[in-house]
Design a protein around this motif. Sequence first.
Motif, mmCIF file in Angstrom:
data_model
loop_
_atom_site.group_PDB
_atom_site.id
_atom_site.type_symbol
_atom_site.label_atom_id
_atom_site.label_comp_id
_atom_site.label_asym_id
_atom_site.label_seq_id
_atom_site.Cartn_x
_atom_site.Cartn_y
_atom_site.Cartn_z
ATOM 1 N N ALA A 111 0.845 -1.363 0.052
ATOM 2 C CA ALA A 111 -0.029 0.049 0.046
ATOM 3 C C ALA A 111 0.705 1.260 -0.043
ATOM 4 C CB ALA A 111 -0.761 0.049 1.196
ATOM 5 N N PHE A 112 0.474 2.018 -0.669
ATOM 6 C CA PHE A 112 1.360 3.588 -0.952
ATOM 7 C C PHE A 112 0.335 4.587 -0.981
ATOM 8 C CE2 PHE A 112 2.693 7.116 -3.625
ATOM 9 C CZ PHE A 112 3.641 7.560 -2.779
ATOM 10 N N GLN A 113 0.355 5.683 -0.091
ATOM 11 C CA GLN A 113 -0.494 6.693 0.036
ATOM 12 C C GLN A 113 0.324 8.148 0.058
ATOM 13 O OE1 GLN A 113 -2.905 7.746 3.511
ATOM 14 N NE2 GLN A 113 -4.636 7.618 2.379
ATOM 15 N N TYR A 114 -0.080 8.818 -1.104
ATOM 16 C CA TYR A 114 0.452 10.332 -1.114
ATOM 17 C C TYR A 114 -0.609 11.174 -0.730
ATOM 18 C CZ TYR A 114 3.358 13.988 -3.185
ATOM 19 O OH TYR A 114 4.094 15.233 -3.548
ATOM 20 N N VAL A 115 -0.395 12.077 0.578
ATOM 21 C CA VAL A 115 -1.311 13.171 0.925
ATOM 22 C C VAL A 115 -0.422 14.521 0.903
ATOM 23 C CG1 VAL A 115 -2.792 13.861 2.571
ATOM 24 C CG2 VAL A 115 -2.241 11.440 2.219
ATOM 25 N N ILE A 116 -1.054 15.312 0.160
ATOM 26 C CA ILE A 116 -0.519 16.803 0.104
ATOM 27 C C ILE A 116 -1.754 17.718 0.159
ATOM 28 C CG2 ILE A 116 1.572 16.463 -1.155
ATOM 29 C CD1 ILE A 116 0.198 17.099 -3.958
ATOM 30 N N THR A 117 -1.364 18.987 0.466
ATOM 31 C CA THR A 117 -2.531 20.083 0.729
ATOM 32 C C THR A 117 -1.992 21.044 -0.428
ATOM 33 O OG1 THR A 117 -1.146 20.957 2.332
ATOM 34 C CG2 THR A 117 -2.813 19.809 3.079
ATOM 35 N N THR A 118 -3.123 21.848 -0.968
ATOM 36 C CA THR A 118 -2.802 22.719 -1.892
ATOM 37 C C THR A 118 -3.710 23.904 -1.580
ATOM 38 O OG1 THR A 118 -4.767 21.977 -3.228
ATOM 39 C CG2 THR A 118 -2.400 21.005 -3.668
ATOM 40 N N GLU A 119 -3.294 25.176 -2.111
ATOM 41 C CA GLU A 119 -4.117 26.456 -1.594
ATOM 42 C C GLU A 119 -5.357 26.401 -2.368
ATOM 43 O OE1 GLU A 119 -1.145 29.336 -2.560
ATOM 44 O OE2 GLU A 119 0.119 28.733 -1.047
ATOM 45 N N ARG A 120 -5.400 25.820 -3.512
ATOM 46 C CA ARG A 120 -6.785 25.961 -4.205
ATOM 47 C C ARG A 120 -7.027 24.800 -4.988
ATOM 48 N NH1 ARG A 120 -3.035 29.458 -6.832
ATOM 49 N NH2 ARG A 120 -2.758 29.047 -8.876
ATOM 50 N N ALA A 121 -8.340 24.757 -5.395
ATOM 51 C CA ALA A 121 -8.632 23.366 -6.332
ATOM 52 C C ALA A 121 -7.655 23.289 -7.313
ATOM 53 C CB ALA A 121 -10.066 23.434 -6.528
ATOM 54 N N VAL A 122 -7.538 21.710 -7.428
ATOM 55 C CA VAL A 122 -6.729 21.361 -8.439
ATOM 56 C C VAL A 122 -7.324 20.249 -9.036
ATOM 57 C CG1 VAL A 122 -4.255 20.619 -9.127
ATOM 58 C CG2 VAL A 122 -4.576 22.236 -7.489
ATOM 59 N N SER A 123 -7.232 19.988 -10.331
ATOM 60 C CA SER A 123 -7.604 18.666 -11.067
ATOM 61 C C SER A 123 -6.678 18.143 -12.143
ATOM 62 C CB SER A 123 -9.294 18.913 -11.735
ATOM 63 O OG SER A 123 -9.062 19.871 -12.686
ATOM 64 N N LEU A 124 -6.828 16.951 -12.052
ATOM 65 C CA LEU A 124 -5.745 16.312 -13.143
ATOM 66 C C LEU A 124 -6.159 16.796 -14.579
ATOM 67 C CD1 LEU A 124 -5.610 12.625 -11.779
ATOM 68 C CD2 LEU A 124 -3.824 14.670 -11.453
ATOM 69 N N SER A 125 -5.052 16.963 -15.460
ATOM 70 C CA SER A 125 -5.224 17.361 -16.746
ATOM 71 C C SER A 125 -5.411 15.959 -17.508
ATOM 72 C CB SER A 125 -4.078 17.893 -17.294
ATOM 73 O OG SER A 125 -2.923 17.269 -17.195
ATOM 74 N N PRO A 126 -6.080 16.089 -18.585
ATOM 75 C CA PRO A 126 -6.015 14.782 -19.595
ATOM 76 C C PRO A 126 -4.905 14.156 -19.574
ATOM 77 C CG PRO A 126 -7.322 16.618 -20.715
ATOM 78 C CD PRO A 126 -6.605 17.005 -19.355
#
Lengths: 205, 67
Positions: free
Chosen positions: A121-136
């Motif tokens: 199991a691998f989990q990566y958790v980060i906080t960002t300042e505003r909404a981000v979505s993945l590009s195509p």
Amino acid sequence: MHTGRRSTALTATALALTATFGAAPANAQTGGGANNLVQVVNTAGGAFAHRAGVQAAPYGGDSAQSTNLARAESRDCTGCTTHAAALQAVFLTGNPDTVQVANAAVATNSACSQCLTYAYAFQYVITTERAVSLSPKGQQRIHDIQRRASAVVAQPSDSLDDFAAFDAQLQALAAELRDTVDSELRTAGHAATARSYQARESRSS
Amino acid sequence: MSNEPQGLNDAELEAQDGEQLPDREQMSLINANVAAPVNAAVAANVLSDDAVAIANAEQDATIDQSN
């Protein structure tokens, strides 16, 4: 008698962890965030069962409770082989008050002779300042990592060396997942760094 | 010789120091942020002969919070 007590304790521990992490979807009602649950239970003699799941998801709420679980169980059989892998990236975009994310790998042999069971199991958790979505393009890379993770756990195993090789291959994919998310965040004007935590356990009988 | 405790004399009382408590509003401020990532790996063989179980869990977490 001593062995019996030890087995009972191990069973209780495994069941408690499985119950805790397996119950994540119900708990998530009080919080939020995506869950990536990969569970493989193998009960057929001599059979090989495997599954991998890769997920990258944003969460913008106040209480993040994402769970990433890889659970492989070989039960009541002889010569069974079971592999499970779960890789998850969660980016928290809403400055949440509560962050109770969980990552767990659980591998158990129960009443199982000559069985080989592996969980990663691998989990990566980060906080960002505003909404981000993945590009195509980012989504395509995630799909590609999913395809290759499935191929890793689909390989047969018959020794500890094979599991060490799985670790190395999945760690490379985990690094790729992290890089993909970081790259997407940089494109969106964010920087990302992370602290690492590792837990590993092996049992032979 | 008496074992009864002696009170403080004037000089000792003068030497005592104290600090004013902050306003009640300040005392009631609580930082309620919670960051509790959990990472666990469990491998177990129960009533299993010649069996191998391997579990590996890795977690990268950066959690920045502010009130």
